[in-house]
Design a protein around this motif. Structure first.
Motif, mmCIF file in Angstrom:
data_model
loop_
_atom_site.group_PDB
_atom_site.id
_atom_site.type_symbol
_atom_site.label_atom_id
_atom_site.label_comp_id
_atom_site.label_asym_id
_atom_site.label_seq_id
_atom_site.Cartn_x
_atom_site.Cartn_y
_atom_site.Cartn_z
ATOM 1 N N ASN A 21 -26.576 17.087 -16.836
ATOM 2 C CA ASN A 21 -27.553 17.096 -17.921
ATOM 3 C C ASN A 21 -28.437 18.333 -17.806
ATOM 4 N N THR A 24 -26.589 21.593 -18.545
ATOM 5 C CA THR A 24 -26.357 21.754 -19.986
ATOM 6 C C THR A 24 -27.629 22.226 -20.663
ATOM 7 N N ARG A 25 -28.730 21.587 -20.252
ATOM 8 C CA ARG A 25 -30.011 21.961 -20.867
ATOM 9 C C ARG A 25 -30.361 23.415 -20.618
HETATM 10 C C1 LIG Z 1 -30.554 14.765 -20.737
HETATM 11 O O1 LIG Z 1 -31.327 13.589 -20.574
HETATM 12 C C2 LIG Z 1 -32.420 13.422 -21.486
HETATM 13 C C3 LIG Z 1 -33.189 12.173 -21.142
HETATM 14 O O2 LIG Z 1 -32.911 11.720 -19.888
HETATM 15 C C4 LIG Z 1 -31.874 13.332 -22.892
HETATM 16 O O3 LIG Z 1 -32.942 13.203 -23.817
HETATM 17 C C5 LIG Z 1 -31.078 14.556 -23.193
HETATM 18 O O4 LIG Z 1 -30.483 14.412 -24.487
HETATM 19 C C6 LIG Z 1 -29.992 14.784 -22.151
HETATM 20 N N1 LIG Z 1 -29.377 16.075 -22.441
HETATM 21 C C7 LIG Z 1 -28.083 16.275 -22.449
HETATM 22 C C8 LIG Z 1 -27.637 17.648 -22.805
HETATM 23 O O5 LIG Z 1 -27.266 15.400 -22.181
#
Ligand SMILES: *[C@@H]1O[C@H](CO)[C@@H](O)[C@H](O)[C@H]1NC(C)=O
Ligand code: HEM
Ligand SMILES: *[C@@H]1O[C@H](CO)[C@@H](O)[C@H](O)[C@H]1NC(C)=O
Ligand SMILES: *[C@@H]1O[C@H](CO)[C@@H](O)[C@H](O)[C@H]1NC(C)=O
Ligand SMILES: CC(=O)N[C@H]1CO[C@H](CO)[C@@H](O)[C@@H]1O
Length: 505
Positions: A21, A24-25
């Motif tokens: 996660n 990706t961010r």
């Molecule tokens: C990562 O996690 C957050 C909350 O935990 C979420 O809002 C977000 O969409 C996630 N991002 C990705 C790219 O999966």
């Protein structure tokens, strides 16, 4: 102790997810910075995880035939580009011409249709459901069959228009033109595609044809339902739909077999030409043309159904929306009659039709105010950028994530007063004397997937309008006090139908 490996795995899993996660961010944040992207304005939504309230609001509006006005209002309240969450997915909606150009043309390769799931059971893998290399192959296969002389066989069309005219009373009795237009385009499309019409306008005599029209209409409405349900559609089953698809595919399959048998009776194309130059002029049959290029039954069935889907309702909707407007604008009807009068009662030829300026303005204005494809969408296949719509002033680029849907409502775009003037919501064909819209008005789409049947549709609709004026004429009266409201399938026509009367002058 025995449970600890499981616990360890669980912890490792969660950590892995978090890292993924986070990475990706970081990746998207970098990309955004590189392109100067700013976020689009979010729709005010109580809850953005499921977006269920938004889904409910839209379903309710759709049921009450006011989804399109709702979209216009949303854009007025929240700007030309905004984002929202629906059914667990974040989407972007835009009515900026620059963005639409990016989606359909400049960055064409960054998007797919994302409608194969919904339409596949009926349409298979034809042009209307395909992306990428498979779409390119379909397009190359179909394109040559849409050239000028193939779509300008107005004698064939005349047969069906005469069937239509026989059902239009000239004594002022009220008639709903809309269902008649749907039968007309079914009849002419099957004639063009199969070489044989289902003649639904002749009603009682052609039972098999009518069964086809009925089943096709039903399957199409189911397909729209499936499309609207989005990812939820996997929980939706309807046995009647499966049966309709089987019936339709078998019916079309029969014509495909015929075309293949026809192809096989000749040794070469020269053979066909020799044979036809001896006899009378060969009628153009779309399916026979395709059968020269492939003898795969599945492929032929899929492509024919795609074209029937793309071409039949759309043209009927254009005709319906146009007459809805004409019945409410007597001065436009009068000017149209004056232009048709120049033909002195002769049936128009293909070139003559193209020269009829006012007729063109009317059809253009109909497609602007009541775009037959009122909304459309794409799904990003990789991270990409829309040129405008981000930041407080909406002028910065926006980042589109992989798998993110992007939708655009031409209906709302065409009502932008900053682009079309304060009278944007009025039906005024004369505006086309000077209007050169570019990407602000593309009712037939644009870029590599621009409509293949545009000329076909404008010829058929224009010819039908002229023949109605010639044969029925008189004064055109509306017999329905409702303003236009949407009836939305894959194409959009009038919710209350097109109830009119033709009164002698
Ligand atoms: C990562 O996690 C957050 C909350 O935990 C979420 O809002 C977000 O969409 C996630 N991002 C990705 C790219 O999966
Ligand atoms: C008023 C009538 C019509 C309108 C407004 C219209 C509009 C459109 C639009 C907006 C698209 C793009 C859809 C998308 O990419 O999501 C499209 C595609 C297409 N149209 Fe039309 N259409 C009309 C009539 C026809 C007719 C009569 C035919 C065929 C006989 C036809 C054949 C096609 C095909 C095959 C495609 C798919 C092209 C591709 O994906 O490469 N259309 N049309
Ligand atoms: C060839 O033309 C003749 C006469 O024009 C016609 O009777 C015959 O059916 C045609 N052959 C085929 C296979 O269509
Ligand atoms: C009709 O509209 C199209 C754009 O949708 C435009 O390119 C064309 O010039 C218009 N034709 C006339 C006669 O106004
Ligand atoms: C006469 C004719 O059109 N023959 C065609 C039949 O179909 C094959 C391919 O499926 C073509 O190669 C032939 O030209």
């Amino acid at each position: 102790m025995a449970r600890s490996p499981i616990l360890l795995f669980a912890i490792a899993g969660v950590v892995l997810l978090l890292v993924r996660n986070l990475s990706t961010r970081i990746y998207y944040a970098r990309l955004a910075r590189r392109h100067g992207c700013k976020p689009a304005k979010p729709l005010p939504q109580g809850e953005r995880i499921l977006g269920f309230s938004l889904f409910k609001e839209q379903m309710k509006a759709a049921k009450e035939a006011r989804l399109l006005p709702l979209m216009v209002q949303r854009h007025r309240d929240h700007g030309n580009t905004f984002k929202g969450a629906i059914m667990g997915r974040e989407f972007i909606t835009t009515i900026e011409p620059e963005n639409i150009k990016a989606i359909l043309s400049t960055n064409f390769k960054d998007y797919k249709l994302g409608r194969e799931d919904a339409l596949g059971p009926l349409l298979g893998k034809g042009i209307f459901t395909s992306d990428g290399a498979r779409w390119e192959h379909s397009r190359a296969l179909l394109r040559p069959s849409f050239t000028r002389d193939q779509i300008s066989d107005l004698d064939l069309l005349e047969t069906h228009v005469l069937h239509l005219l026989a059902l239009i009373p000239t004594d002022g009795t009220t008639v709903d033109l809309q269902p008649l237009f749907f039968r007309l385009t079914m009849d002419s499309a099957t004639q063009f595609l199969f070489g044989e019409s289902v003649c639904s306008l002749l009603d009682t005599e052609h039972k098999a044809g009518n069964a086809f029209a009925t089943q096709f209409n039903f399957a199409q409405s189911e397909v729209v339902k499936r499309y609207r349900l989005g990812p939820m559609r996997r929980f939706y089953r309807n046995k009647q739909f499966d049966e309709a698809c089987d019936f339709i595919r078998a019916f079309v399959g029969g014509f495909v077999d015929k075309a293949l048998a026809y192809n096989a009776t000749f040794k070469s194309i020269q053979d066909v030409e020799q044979n036809s130059s001896r006899g009378e002029k060969e009628r153009y049959v779309f399916l026979q043309e395709l059968a020269k290029q492939t003898n795969d039954k599945e492929t032929l069935t899929d492509e024919i159904l795609s074209i029937l889907m793309a071409g039949r309702d759309t043209t009927a909707c254009l005709l319906s929306n146009t007459f809805h407007a004409l019945a409410r604008h007597p001065e436009v009807w009068r000017k149209l009659k004056a232009e048709v009068a120049l033909l002195e009662g002769r049936r128009p030829g293909y070139e003559e039709l193209r020269q009829m300026k006012y007729l063109k303005y009317i059809m253009n204005e109909s497609l602007r105010l009541y775009p037959v494809v009122a909304g459309n969408s794409r799904v990003a296949v990789r991270p990409t950028v829309l040129p405008v719509g981000g930041g407080p002033d909406g002028r910065s680029p926006i980042l589109v994530h992989q798998n993110q849907p992007v939708s655009f409502f031409s209906y709302a775009l065409h009502r932008r007063t900053d682009l079309f003037g304060p009278d944007a919501e009025e039906f005024k064909p004369e505006r086309w004397e000077t209007l050169r819209p570019g990407w602000t008005c593309t009712p037939f789409s644009g870029g590599p997937r621009v409509c293949l049947g545009q000329q076909f549709a404008l010829t058929e609709a224009g010819y039908t309008i002229v023949r109605i004026v010639q044969m029925v004429g008189g004064r055109l009266e509306s017999r329905d006090e409702h303003a236009w409201a949407e009836k939305m399938g894959l194409a959009t026509c009038s919710f209350y139908g097109v109830k009119v009367g033709f009164v002698e002058e």
